[in-house]
Design a protein around this motif. Structure first.
Motif, PDB file in Angstrom:
ATOM      1  N   VAL A 606     -47.858  40.031  18.240  1.00  0.00           N
ATOM      2  CA  VAL A 606     -46.851  40.167  19.301  1.00  0.00           C
ATOM      3  C   VAL A 606     -45.871  41.274  18.903  1.00  0.00           C
ATOM      4  O   VAL A 606     -45.077  41.107  17.962  1.00  0.00           O
ATOM      5  CB  VAL A 606     -46.096  38.848  19.524  1.00  0.00           C
ATOM      6  N   PRO A 607     -45.897  42.438  19.586  1.00  0.00           N
ATOM      7  CA  PRO A 607     -44.984  43.530  19.215  1.00  0.00           C
ATOM      8  C   PRO A 607     -43.563  43.280  19.745  1.00  0.00           C
ATOM      9  O   PRO A 607     -43.330  42.385  20.570  1.00  0.00           O
ATOM     10  CB  PRO A 607     -45.621  44.743  19.885  1.00  0.00           C
ATOM     11  N   GLN A 608     -42.666  44.105  19.252  1.00  0.00           N
ATOM     12  CA  GLN A 608     -41.277  44.003  19.704  1.00  0.00           C
ATOM     13  C   GLN A 608     -41.216  44.291  21.207  1.00  0.00           C
ATOM     14  O   GLN A 608     -41.827  45.216  21.709  1.00  0.00           O
ATOM     15  CB  GLN A 608     -40.403  45.007  18.942  1.00  0.00           C
ATOM     16  N   GLY A 609     -40.511  43.484  21.946  1.00  0.00           N
ATOM     17  CA  GLY A 609     -40.401  43.650  23.388  1.00  0.00           C
ATOM     18  C   GLY A 609     -41.251  42.678  24.173  1.00  0.00           C
ATOM     19  O   GLY A 609     -41.035  42.468  25.361  1.00  0.00           O
ATOM     20  N   SER A 610     -42.262  42.097  23.489  1.00  0.00           N
ATOM     21  CA  SER A 610     -43.108  41.109  24.168  1.00  0.00           C
ATOM     22  C   SER A 610     -42.813  39.700  23.701  1.00  0.00           C
ATOM     23  O   SER A 610     -43.432  38.740  24.169  1.00  0.00           O
ATOM     24  CB  SER A 610     -44.592  41.417  23.904  1.00  0.00           C
ATOM     25  N   ALA A 611     -41.877  39.577  22.728  1.00  0.00           N
ATOM     26  CA  ALA A 611     -41.562  38.256  22.188  1.00  0.00           C
ATOM     27  C   ALA A 611     -40.810  37.420  23.209  1.00  0.00           C
ATOM     28  O   ALA A 611     -40.245  37.930  24.187  1.00  0.00           O
ATOM     29  CB  ALA A 611     -40.749  38.402  20.908  1.00  0.00           C
ATOM     30  N   GLU A 612     -40.796  36.141  22.948  1.00  0.00           N
ATOM     31  CA  GLU A 612     -40.099  35.151  23.773  1.00  0.00           C
ATOM     32  C   GLU A 612     -40.635  35.109  25.201  1.00  0.00           C
ATOM     33  O   GLU A 612     -39.906  34.782  26.134  1.00  0.00           O
ATOM     34  CB  GLU A 612     -38.584  35.426  23.777  1.00  0.00           C
ATOM     35  N   GLN A 613     -41.901  35.453  25.366  1.00  0.00           N
ATOM     36  CA  GLN A 613     -42.553  35.314  26.661  1.00  0.00           C
ATOM     37  C   GLN A 613     -43.569  34.177  26.575  1.00  0.00           C
ATOM     38  O   GLN A 613     -44.171  33.944  25.527  1.00  0.00           O
ATOM     39  CB  GLN A 613     -43.274  36.609  27.068  1.00  0.00           C
ATOM     40  N   ALA A 614     -43.787  33.487  27.677  1.00  0.00           N
ATOM     41  CA  ALA A 614     -44.735  32.370  27.708  1.00  0.00           C
ATOM     42  C   ALA A 614     -46.158  32.909  27.909  1.00  0.00           C
ATOM     43  O   ALA A 614     -46.385  33.734  28.807  1.00  0.00           O
ATOM     44  CB  ALA A 614     -44.373  31.402  28.823  1.00  0.00           C
ATOM     45  N   PHE A 615     -47.098  32.450  27.065  1.00  0.00           N
ATOM     46  CA  PHE A 615     -48.500  32.848  27.129  1.00  0.00           C
ATOM     47  C   PHE A 615     -49.387  31.602  27.050  1.00  0.00           C
ATOM     48  O   PHE A 615     -48.996  30.578  26.466  1.00  0.00           O
ATOM     49  CB  PHE A 615     -48.885  33.772  25.964  1.00  0.00           C
ATOM     50  N   THR A 616     -50.587  31.721  27.611  1.00  0.00           N
ATOM     51  CA  THR A 616     -51.654  30.747  27.333  1.00  0.00           C
ATOM     52  C   THR A 616     -52.767  31.484  26.612  1.00  0.00           C
ATOM     53  O   THR A 616     -53.064  32.649  26.926  1.00  0.00           O
ATOM     54  CB  THR A 616     -52.210  30.116  28.619  1.00  0.00           C
ATOM     55  N   LEU A 617     -53.376  30.806  25.630  1.00  0.00           N
ATOM     56  CA  LEU A 617     -54.532  31.363  24.912  1.00  0.00           C
ATOM     57  C   LEU A 617     -55.698  30.390  25.108  1.00  0.00           C
ATOM     58  O   LEU A 617     -55.681  29.273  24.595  1.00  0.00           O
ATOM     59  CB  LEU A 617     -54.232  31.543  23.422  1.00  0.00           C
ATOM     60  N   ASP A 618     -56.686  30.824  25.903  1.00  0.00           N
ATOM     61  CA  ASP A 618     -57.850  29.987  26.212  1.00  0.00           C
ATOM     62  C   ASP A 618     -59.099  30.596  25.596  1.00  0.00           C
ATOM     63  O   ASP A 618     -59.205  31.827  25.425  1.00  0.00           O
ATOM     64  CB  ASP A 618     -58.052  29.885  27.729  1.00  0.00           C
ATOM     65  N   VAL A 619     -60.080  29.715  25.295  1.00  0.00           N
ATOM     66  CA  VAL A 619     -61.412  30.150  24.887  1.00  0.00           C
ATOM     67  C   VAL A 619     -62.369  29.808  26.023  1.00  0.00           C
ATOM     68  O   VAL A 619     -62.466  28.643  26.435  1.00  0.00           O
ATOM     69  CB  VAL A 619     -61.868  29.466  23.585  1.00  0.00           C
ATOM     70  N   LEU A 620     -63.047  30.853  26.567  1.00  0.00           N
ATOM     71  CA  LEU A 620     -64.004  30.685  27.657  1.00  0.00           C
ATOM     72  C   LEU A 620     -65.402  30.959  27.140  1.00  0.00           C
ATOM     73  O   LEU A 620     -65.597  31.741  26.202  1.00  0.00           O
ATOM     74  CB  LEU A 620     -63.687  31.643  28.816  1.00  0.00           C
ATOM     75  N   ASP A 621     -66.438  30.325  27.792  1.00  0.00           N
ATOM     76  CA  ASP A 621     -67.812  30.653  27.428  1.00  0.00           C
ATOM     77  C   ASP A 621     -68.264  31.873  28.224  1.00  0.00           C
ATOM     78  O   ASP A 621     -67.491  32.460  28.991  1.00  0.00           O
ATOM     79  CB  ASP A 621     -68.737  29.451  27.639  1.00  0.00           C
ATOM     80  N   ALA A 622     -69.535  32.260  28.044  1.00  0.00           N
ATOM     81  CA  ALA A 622     -70.031  33.480  28.679  1.00  0.00           C
ATOM     82  C   ALA A 622     -70.032  33.371  30.199  1.00  0.00           C
ATOM     83  O   ALA A 622     -70.033  34.380  30.895  1.00  0.00           O
ATOM     84  CB  ALA A 622     -71.449  33.788  28.168  1.00  0.00           C
ATOM     85  N   GLY A 623     -70.028  32.134  30.716  1.00  0.00           N
ATOM     86  CA  GLY A 623     -70.000  31.947  32.160  1.00  0.00           C
ATOM     87  C   GLY A 623     -68.607  31.825  32.721  1.00  0.00           C
ATOM     88  O   GLY A 623     -68.432  31.534  33.903  1.00  0.00           O
ATOM     89  N   GLY A 624     -67.541  32.010  31.885  1.00  0.00           N
ATOM     90  CA  GLY A 624     -66.167  31.941  32.348  1.00  0.00           C
ATOM     91  C   GLY A 624     -65.601  30.541  32.411  1.00  0.00           C
ATOM     92  O   GLY A 624     -64.509  30.338  32.956  1.00  0.00           O
ATOM     93  N   ARG A 625     -66.329  29.556  31.877  1.00  0.00           N
ATOM     94  CA  ARG A 625     -65.838  28.176  31.895  1.00  0.00           C
ATOM     95  C   ARG A 625     -64.908  27.918  30.714  1.00  0.00           C
ATOM     96  O   ARG A 625     -65.173  28.385  29.602  1.00  0.00           O
ATOM     97  CB  ARG A 625     -67.012  27.199  31.866  1.00  0.00           C
ATOM     98  N   LEU A 626     -63.834  27.170  30.952  1.00  0.00           N
ATOM     99  CA  LEU A 626     -62.855  26.875  29.914  1.00  0.00           C
ATOM    100  C   LEU A 626     -63.466  25.933  28.882  1.00  0.00           C
ATOM    101  O   LEU A 626     -63.935  24.850  29.205  1.00  0.00           O
ATOM    102  CB  LEU A 626     -61.597  26.229  30.535  1.00  0.00           C
ATOM    103  N   ILE A 627     -63.429  26.371  27.620  1.00  0.00           N
ATOM    104  CA  ILE A 627     -63.929  25.550  26.516  1.00  0.00           C
ATOM    105  C   ILE A 627     -62.781  24.829  25.814  1.00  0.00           C
ATOM    106  O   ILE A 627     -62.848  23.630  25.553  1.00  0.00           O
ATOM    107  CB  ILE A 627     -64.714  26.411  25.506  1.00  0.00           C
TER     108      ILE A 627
END
Length: 673
Positions: A606-627
């Motif tokens: 996370v570089p300076q200027g992008s901190a303190e922002q809300a993010f989601t980190l998801d892992v998807l399979d090759a078909g785009g389904r949430l794992i």
């Protein structure tokens, strides 16, 4: 007085008999069907029982019996028992050295036949191997016959014709019906007589020779069939010792059966409802029998389909299947063979088929390598165990080669017995991926440029480049229409002029005409230069990676589904504030495997200027389904480390996707088992 009584009685008797003409003769002739069997279409077997005065008629003339199937006359082969009820039977048994493995089943089968004979029937035993031996002359003592059978030992050669000729010599002086049951597992290699001698002497003495060919060549099989047909016997072809008891039981039924045993070749394999009409003429009388049978059927046109995995990695083992569409009838035996072709330099097919959850479940399917890259599958008398289109499965072992290759699987040389069938074939292919690290083209997720500056969009190859190994590339990108001044600048990855490009139908094409050696491992493939912008408006440029193939001992991967957007300021009096650099997402190791504990470390920078922002980190399979969701909340400035555990998941490509309202960053990860 007496004369008067007689004069009264005779007219009464005359009136009675003239009113009941059948009373002075036997009752009307009766005929009936029995054991109609359509399980070996187009061959159909049945029993024809004829009774006169409620007693079975023996010694019928087969030529006086006719049969219609669905109104069509059939050419029927009938074996009717003679007038004499007593049977003389000679068992002619091959006990050459090659019968060692089958001997226990042969003894068991012969003893069953002995047990089935009547009390007045007599039996003799002849063995041939090291010479011809009458090991037991004719006797009705079943215990003695079975004791002699228990002491048989395989030894010697195969004087088949001489042994059969000797059996006819024993039968010549016997009374009653004469039969010989002859079994061999090899070509005759010692006889002074020939097959025609055996046929001639059998017909001369009125003996029926029943023959069994056990795993013999096609030439001796034809001879054994001719011996049986031309002497009024029956013939069988056997491939497994376990089939012998059932075959001997069928022959015993024929020998002791008081009714006629018939068979015909049906001209119709498609109908499922059969109407049979039999007409019998005997002693100036006629009997008609009818029956209706629900018959199995076979489609006149069938498709054989190969089904193999989409891709494999070197030294991996997977499974393929052969499908038969429509599914074969469960009530009809299947004798089928075909050859499966493939590239033996890229895959190996071990000679061990598997039948679980297939038509051939719990039954023997033979698989033989007939040539390099060619395997023949053979189904001999398989009775389908499941109502399924899946015939059989086979193992596939991927081999290591100098580069990734598609392997085609094809079917040829189809042979089927029974009902005539036309076949269509459909092949399949698998991609052998000669690498363990995925190569893919990546772009920055989103950037903002000033109007006076050209847009420079770098294209990077991620996943790991190997120097000293040729690389081949092609890619298609879609650009926003009506762009002016687009150019592709070479990167550091490939030699000068190795990467070619052109614009065509709104797309940007990048490719190498030949395989080239990478100069370094930096991964900078090229830079797309757009602009600068001459419009007074803000221009929103969209770049989509439509497809890419990167060949460097690896497989082509599907292009990223997430487009890249570029915002470029227009030439106006105000300045659009540039957005901060996006968050970066990496992972290591990549690829990762079971040997890594099925885990990879995902690093979010996370570089300076992008901190303190809300993010989601998801892992998807090759078909785009949430794992899995690994993070949901505010990110602080610096490095965040998260672990993705793929234990229990299938191997393949997965994507780490970091997003919020302003950013979408992806990272492709490859998991190998």
């Amino acid at each position: 007085m007496t004369r008067s009584i007689l004069l009264l009685v005779f007219p009464a008797l005359f009136f009675f008999f003239s009113s009941h003409p059948g009373s002075l003769s036997a009752q009307q002739l009766e005929a009936s069907f029995g054991d109609v069997d359509y399980s070996q279409l187009p061959r159909v077997t049945f029993k024809a029982c004829v009774r006169e005065d409620q007693l079975i008629v023996r010694g019928l003339d087969p030529s006086r019996i006719t049969l219609l199937e669905n109104g069509v006359p059939m050419q029927v082969s009938l074996r009717c028992p003679g007038v004499v009820e007593r049977n003389a039977v000679v068992l002619v048994l091959d006990n050459s050295g090659s019968m060692l493995g089958a001997m226990p089943k042969l003894i068991e089968a012969s003893k069953r036949l002995v047990d089935s004979l009547g009390t007045m029937d007599e039996c003799a035993l002849i063995t041939f191997g090291r010479g011809i031996n009458v090991v037991q002359d004719f006797t009705t003592d079943k215990a003695l016959l079975k004791s002699v059978l228990d002491n048989m030992l395989p030894i010697g050669g195969t004087p088949l014709f001489d042994a059969s000729y000797e059996a006819c010599g024993l039968l010549q002086s016997r009374a009653g019906n004469k039969h010989a049951v002859i079994l061999t597992d090899g070509d005759d290699n010692q006889s002074a007589h020939i097959d025609q001698d055996v046929i001639d002497v059998a017909n001369m003495i009125g003996a029926k020779l029943h023959t069994i060919s056990f795993a013999v060549s096609s030439s001796i099989q034809e001879i054994m069939q001719r011996i049986a047909v031309e002497t009024g016997g029956v013939f069988f072809v056997v491939t497994r010792p376990s089939d012998l008891p059932a075959i001997y039981a069928k022959i015993a039924d024929i020998i002791t059966e008081p009714c006629c045993v018939g068979e015909f070749i049906s001209t119709n394999c498609v109908d499922t409802l059969r109407s049979l009409v039999m007409t019998v003429a005997h002693n100036a009388r006629t009997a008609i029998a009818t029956t209706t049978v629900v018959s199995p059927s076979r489609a006149s046109r069938t498709r054989l389909v190969v089904d193999v995995p989409e891709d494999m990695t070197p030294l991996a083992t997977d499974r393929g299947f052969i499908e038969m569409i429509p599914a074969p009838s469960m009530d009809l035996e299947l004798t089928l063979s075909f050859v499966l072709e493939y590239d033996q330099n890229l895959v190996d097919i071990p000679s061990l088929p598997f039948t679980l959850n297939t038509v051939a479940q719990n039954q023997v399917v033979e698989q033989v390598n007939v040539a390099p890259g060619a395997t023949r599958f053979m189904f001999r008398g398989i009775r389908p165990a499941l109502r399924s289109t899946r015939l059989v499965g086979f193992s596939i072992v991927a081999l290591t080669a100098d580069s990734s290759r598609y392997v085609d699987f094809r079917i040829r040389d189809i042979q089927i017995e029974g009902c005539p069938t036309d076949f269509d074939v459909t092949g399949d292919s698998t991609l052998i991926c000669q690498c363990y690290r995925a190569l893919a083209i990546g772009m920055d997720s989103a950037v903002v440029r000033a109007a006076t500056d050209p847009v420079l969009l770098p294209l990077r190859v991620t996943g790991g480049i190997e120097t000293g190994m040729p690389l081949h590339l092609s890619a298609r990108l879609a650009l926003t229409s009506e762009l002016d001044d687009v150019e592709v600048l070479p990167g550091t990855l490939l030699p000068d002029d190795a990467l070619q490009w052109k614009r065509e139908d709104g797309q940007l094409l990048l490719f190498t005409t030949t395989s080239v050696l990478p100069r370094d491992t930096s991964g900078l493939l090229a830079t797309i230069r757009i602009g600068p912008n001459v419009s007074p408006d803000i221009r929103r440029i969209r770049v989509d990676l439509l497809a890419s193939e990167l060949w460097q001992r690896c497989c082509p991967l599907a292009a990223s589904a997430l487009p890249t957007y570029v915002l470029q300021e227009g030439r106006c009096d105000f300045i659009l504030r540039r957005r901060p650099q996006p968050v970066r997402v990496e992972n290591a190791p990549n690829p990762f495997s079971v040997s890594d504990g099925s885990r990879t470390l995902i690093v979010v920078d996370v570089p300076q200027g992008s901190a303190e922002q809300a993010f989601t980190l998801d892992v998807l399979d090759a078909g785009g389904r949430l794992i899995r969701r690994l993070h949901d909340g505010v990110l602080g400035e610096g490095v965040l480390r998260l672990t993705f555990d793929a234990a229990g998941l299938p191997s393949g490509a997965y994507h780490a996707v970091l997003r919020n309202d302003a950013h979408v960053v992806t990272r492709s990860m490859l998991y190998l088992r």
